[in-house]
Scaffold this motif. Structure first.
Motif, PDB file in Angstrom:
ATOM      1  N   ALA A   1     -10.164   7.368   8.205  1.00  0.00           N
ATOM      2  CA  ALA A   1     -11.831   6.977   8.169  1.00  0.00           C
ATOM      3  C   ALA A   1     -11.664   6.506   9.507  1.00  0.00           C
ATOM      4  O   ALA A   1     -13.414   7.030   9.965  1.00  0.00           O
ATOM      5  CB  ALA A   1     -11.706   5.752   7.510  1.00  0.00           C
ATOM      6  N   GLU A   2     -10.857   6.063   9.879  1.00  0.00           N
ATOM      7  CA  GLU A   2     -11.366   5.585  11.831  1.00  0.00           C
ATOM      8  C   GLU A   2     -10.318   6.862  12.635  1.00  0.00           C
ATOM      9  O   GLU A   2     -10.810   5.893  13.768  1.00  0.00           O
ATOM     10  CB  GLU A   2     -10.313   4.558  11.511  1.00  0.00           C
ATOM     11  CG  GLU A   2     -10.651   3.467  10.454  1.00  0.00           C
ATOM     12  CD  GLU A   2     -12.267   2.997  10.855  1.00  0.00           C
ATOM     13  OE1 GLU A   2     -13.045   2.984  12.063  1.00  0.00           O
ATOM     14  OE2 GLU A   2     -13.132   2.346  10.045  1.00  0.00           O
ATOM     15  N   ARG A   3     -10.498   7.804  12.551  1.00  0.00           N
ATOM     16  CA  ARG A   3      -9.845   9.076  13.647  1.00  0.00           C
ATOM     17  C   ARG A   3     -10.533   9.766  14.832  1.00  0.00           C
ATOM     18  O   ARG A   3     -10.723   9.044  16.086  1.00  0.00           O
ATOM     19  CB  ARG A   3      -8.958   9.838  12.690  1.00  0.00           C
ATOM     20  CG  ARG A   3      -8.780  10.765  13.567  1.00  0.00           C
ATOM     21  CD  ARG A   3      -7.872  11.946  13.261  1.00  0.00           C
ATOM     22  NE  ARG A   3      -6.597  11.646  12.210  1.00  0.00           N
ATOM     23  CZ  ARG A   3      -5.181  11.679  13.370  1.00  0.00           C
ATOM     24  NH1 ARG A   3      -5.052  11.812  14.410  1.00  0.00           N
ATOM     25  NH2 ARG A   3      -4.375  11.266  12.319  1.00  0.00           N
TER      26      ARG A   3
ATOM     27  N   MET B   1       0.659  -0.879  -0.262  1.00  0.00           N
ATOM     28  CA  MET B   1      -0.185  -0.250  -0.056  1.00  0.00           C
ATOM     29  C   MET B   1       0.776   1.444  -0.131  1.00  0.00           C
ATOM     30  O   MET B   1       1.813   1.049   0.930  1.00  0.00           O
ATOM     31  CB  MET B   1      -0.961  -0.148   1.257  1.00  0.00           C
ATOM     32  CG  MET B   1      -1.710  -1.149   1.545  1.00  0.00           C
ATOM     33  SD  MET B   1      -2.878  -0.680   2.684  1.00  0.00           S
ATOM     34  CE  MET B   1      -4.025   0.567   1.973  1.00  0.00           C
ATOM     35  N   THR B   2       0.328   2.246  -0.625  1.00  0.00           N
ATOM     36  CA  THR B   2       1.270   3.354  -0.854  1.00  0.00           C
ATOM     37  C   THR B   2       0.949   4.712   0.845  1.00  0.00           C
ATOM     38  O   THR B   2       0.363   4.006   1.436  1.00  0.00           O
ATOM     39  CB  THR B   2       0.760   4.683  -2.045  1.00  0.00           C
ATOM     40  OG1 THR B   2      -0.552   4.598  -1.732  1.00  0.00           O
ATOM     41  CG2 THR B   2       0.914   3.907  -3.098  1.00  0.00           C
ATOM     42  N   VAL B   3       1.851   5.277   0.764  1.00  0.00           N
ATOM     43  CA  VAL B   3       1.728   5.902   1.884  1.00  0.00           C
ATOM     44  C   VAL B   3      -0.052   7.112   1.756  1.00  0.00           C
ATOM     45  O   VAL B   3      -0.494   6.674   2.573  1.00  0.00           O
ATOM     46  CB  VAL B   3       2.472   6.889   2.080  1.00  0.00           C
ATOM     47  CG1 VAL B   3       2.071   7.861   2.967  1.00  0.00           C
ATOM     48  CG2 VAL B   3       3.953   6.249   2.378  1.00  0.00           C
ATOM     49  N   GLY B   4      -0.406   7.247   0.784  1.00  0.00           N
ATOM     50  CA  GLY B   4      -1.150   7.793   0.651  1.00  0.00           C
ATOM     51  C   GLY B   4      -2.287   7.392   1.345  1.00  0.00           C
ATOM     52  O   GLY B   4      -4.061   6.912   1.545  1.00  0.00           O
ATOM     53  N   ASP B   5      -2.563   5.325   0.875  1.00  0.00           N
ATOM     54  CA  ASP B   5      -3.749   4.622   1.143  1.00  0.00           C
ATOM     55  C   ASP B   5      -4.015   4.814   2.378  1.00  0.00           C
ATOM     56  O   ASP B   5      -5.046   4.343   2.579  1.00  0.00           O
ATOM     57  CB  ASP B   5      -3.339   3.050   0.193  1.00  0.00           C
ATOM     58  CG  ASP B   5      -3.656   3.434  -1.043  1.00  0.00           C
ATOM     59  OD1 ASP B   5      -4.485   4.527  -2.019  1.00  0.00           O
ATOM     60  OD2 ASP B   5      -2.646   2.658  -1.932  1.00  0.00           O
ATOM     61  N   LEU B   6      -1.791   4.168   2.691  1.00  0.00           N
ATOM     62  CA  LEU B   6      -2.478   3.781   4.362  1.00  0.00           C
ATOM     63  C   LEU B   6      -3.425   5.516   5.207  1.00  0.00           C
ATOM     64  O   LEU B   6      -4.287   5.059   5.837  1.00  0.00           O
ATOM     65  CB  LEU B   6      -1.047   4.128   4.942  1.00  0.00           C
ATOM     66  CG  LEU B   6      -0.396   2.918   4.915  1.00  0.00           C
ATOM     67  CD1 LEU B   6       1.329   3.349   5.368  1.00  0.00           C
ATOM     68  CD2 LEU B   6      -0.948   1.127   5.613  1.00  0.00           C
ATOM     69  N   VAL B   7      -2.758   6.768   4.668  1.00  0.00           N
ATOM     70  CA  VAL B   7      -3.264   7.497   5.006  1.00  0.00           C
ATOM     71  C   VAL B   7      -4.917   7.732   5.393  1.00  0.00           C
ATOM     72  O   VAL B   7      -5.678   8.550   6.522  1.00  0.00           O
ATOM     73  CB  VAL B   7      -2.558   9.162   5.091  1.00  0.00           C
ATOM     74  CG1 VAL B   7      -3.615  10.379   5.145  1.00  0.00           C
ATOM     75  CG2 VAL B   7      -1.357   9.567   5.213  1.00  0.00           C
ATOM     76  N   THR B   8      -5.388   7.485   4.574  1.00  0.00           N
ATOM     77  CA  THR B   8      -6.830   7.922   3.696  1.00  0.00           C
ATOM     78  C   THR B   8      -7.676   7.015   4.548  1.00  0.00           C
ATOM     79  O   THR B   8      -8.436   6.667   5.315  1.00  0.00           O
ATOM     80  CB  THR B   8      -6.858   7.528   2.206  1.00  0.00           C
ATOM     81  OG1 THR B   8      -6.878   8.328   1.411  1.00  0.00           O
ATOM     82  CG2 THR B   8      -8.253   7.128   2.098  1.00  0.00           C
ATOM     83  N   GLU B   9      -7.113   5.432   4.372  1.00  0.00           N
ATOM     84  CA  GLU B   9      -7.649   4.178   5.741  1.00  0.00           C
ATOM     85  C   GLU B   9      -7.511   4.754   6.559  1.00  0.00           C
ATOM     86  O   GLU B   9      -8.641   4.831   8.118  1.00  0.00           O
ATOM     87  CB  GLU B   9      -6.905   3.272   5.377  1.00  0.00           C
ATOM     88  CG  GLU B   9      -7.656   1.465   5.441  1.00  0.00           C
ATOM     89  CD  GLU B   9      -6.599   0.957   5.282  1.00  0.00           C
ATOM     90  OE1 GLU B   9      -7.680   0.098   4.344  1.00  0.00           O
ATOM     91  OE2 GLU B   9      -5.858   0.691   5.255  1.00  0.00           O
ATOM     92  N   PHE B  10      -6.614   5.175   7.550  1.00  0.00           N
ATOM     93  CA  PHE B  10      -6.537   5.438   9.091  1.00  0.00           C
ATOM     94  C   PHE B  10      -7.596   7.010   8.736  1.00  0.00           C
ATOM     95  O   PHE B  10      -8.101   7.070  10.447  1.00  0.00           O
ATOM     96  CB  PHE B  10      -4.840   6.070   9.319  1.00  0.00           C
ATOM     97  CG  PHE B  10      -4.932   6.255  10.474  1.00  0.00           C
ATOM     98  CD1 PHE B  10      -5.047   5.168  11.520  1.00  0.00           C
ATOM     99  CD2 PHE B  10      -5.118   7.786  11.788  1.00  0.00           C
ATOM    100  CE1 PHE B  10      -4.438   5.403  13.338  1.00  0.00           C
ATOM    101  CE2 PHE B  10      -5.093   8.106  12.597  1.00  0.00           C
ATOM    102  CZ  PHE B  10      -4.688   6.642  13.604  1.00  0.00           C
TER     103      PHE B  10
END
Length: 320
Positions: free
Chosen positions: A12-14, A1-10
């Protein structure tokens, strides 16, 4: 996964993670730190696609990770809070009165207020051991299965059930201020409270207070707030009238604004204090069956640093 994918996924749960951490820790700043640490562990552990694929439900993984971080913080905080000067109250989440959808516009505030447990219950949670608090919050507030709770605590499912049960009993103990009123009832009761304070009549104020009302103040050693709770309608009434009588000596320099304090109606106040300082206070209330059962005064400036300054339109008595 790209860093951007990780950020987007996280991201959403913040909001969910912030809500969990705040209820466990009773501190907005500590909750934000716990969520940030969760992000670092997430980014470090799940960058590998194979590792990410082994995670079934990301929210469950993040909640478990964040809860373990909070458990460590709670265990270390016990020593600090045992040495705390005077009474300890949570760091309040203060927001504007509800908009049409019933929430403040700030997304971070909205996240913390979701699955609201209320300020009074946050105070009660301080009675619990770290393990009881984590078990109670995870299961009773966020409906996390006991198997997952046990995994967080490093214990058995049966033990996790018992820890949550003990937390539940503490939260419903006879000496706990009950809070069952919706916002409409809270508005009616606080309006009656304000009117009674304005008259200065103790009998009138006592009628708004429950016989077993409790008042707790947190000055953090910076301001006088009492080292023990004040109990009983007449004693609490006399104390409150003394506060507002003293504040009234400052005339128009007493400022107040109705706000939500962890989702319940309260006040943000400012008044002159000795040495040309400004005393800032957030007052929260528990209301049950038409009477105030708990009064909570947060005066510790270290826990109120994020509050906006009140303006000239924020006069006393507060206008909702």
């Amino acid at each position: 996964m790209t860093v951007g994918d990780l950020v987007t996924e996280f991201e959403a749960e913040r909001g969910h993670l912030l809500a969990v951490a705040y209820r466990m820790l009773g501190s907005r700043s500590e909750a934000e730190d716990a969520v940030q640490e969760t992000w670092l562990r997430y980014a470090g552990a799940l960058t590998d696609p194979a590792a990410r694929a082994r995670v079934g439900q990301l929210r469950a993984w993040l909640t478990t990770t964040c809860s373990r971080i909070c458990l460590d913080v709670l265990r270390s905080a016990r020593v600090r809070r045992e040495a705390y000067p005077g009474q300890w109250l949570p760091e309040p989440v203060v927001s504007e009165l509800p908009t049409a959808d019933g929430f403040a516009p700030d997304p971070a505030e909205r996240a913390v207020r979701a699955d609201q447990v209320g300020f009074a219950l946050l105070v009660v949670l301080e009675r619990l051991s770290p393990e009881q608090r984590v078990a109670f919050v995870l299961h009773d507030v966020f409906a996390v299965p006991f198997g997952t709770v046990a995994e967080v605590l490093g214990t058995t499912t049966a033990a996790a059930r018992q820890l949550a049960s003990r937390g539940r009993r503490a939260a419903t103990a006879p000496d706990v201020p009950r809070h069952t009123a919706d916002l409409a009832e809270q508005q009616r009761v606080l309006a009656a409270f304000t009117a009674a304070v304005e008259t200065g009549e103790l009998d009138r104020l006592v009628r708004v207070l429950a016989p077993d009302v409790v008042l707790v103040g947190d000055g953090g050693g910076h301001l006088p707030a009492g080292r023990r709770p004040i109990l009983g309608a007449e004693t609490v009434g006399r104390f409150l009238l003394g506060i507002y009588r003293q504040a009234g000596r400052f005339g128009g320099r007493l400022r107040a604004r109705p706000v939500l304090v962890d989702g319940t109606l309260g006040w943000q106040l400012e008044m002159p204090y000795r040495d040309d300082r400004t005393l800032r206070m957030v007052s929260a209330y528990a209301v049950h069956e038409g009477r105030i059962t708990g009064v909570f005064h947060q005066l510790n400036p270290e826990k109120l640093s994020g509050l906006p300054t009140l303006g000239p339109d924020d006069t006393w008595p507060p206008r909702g």
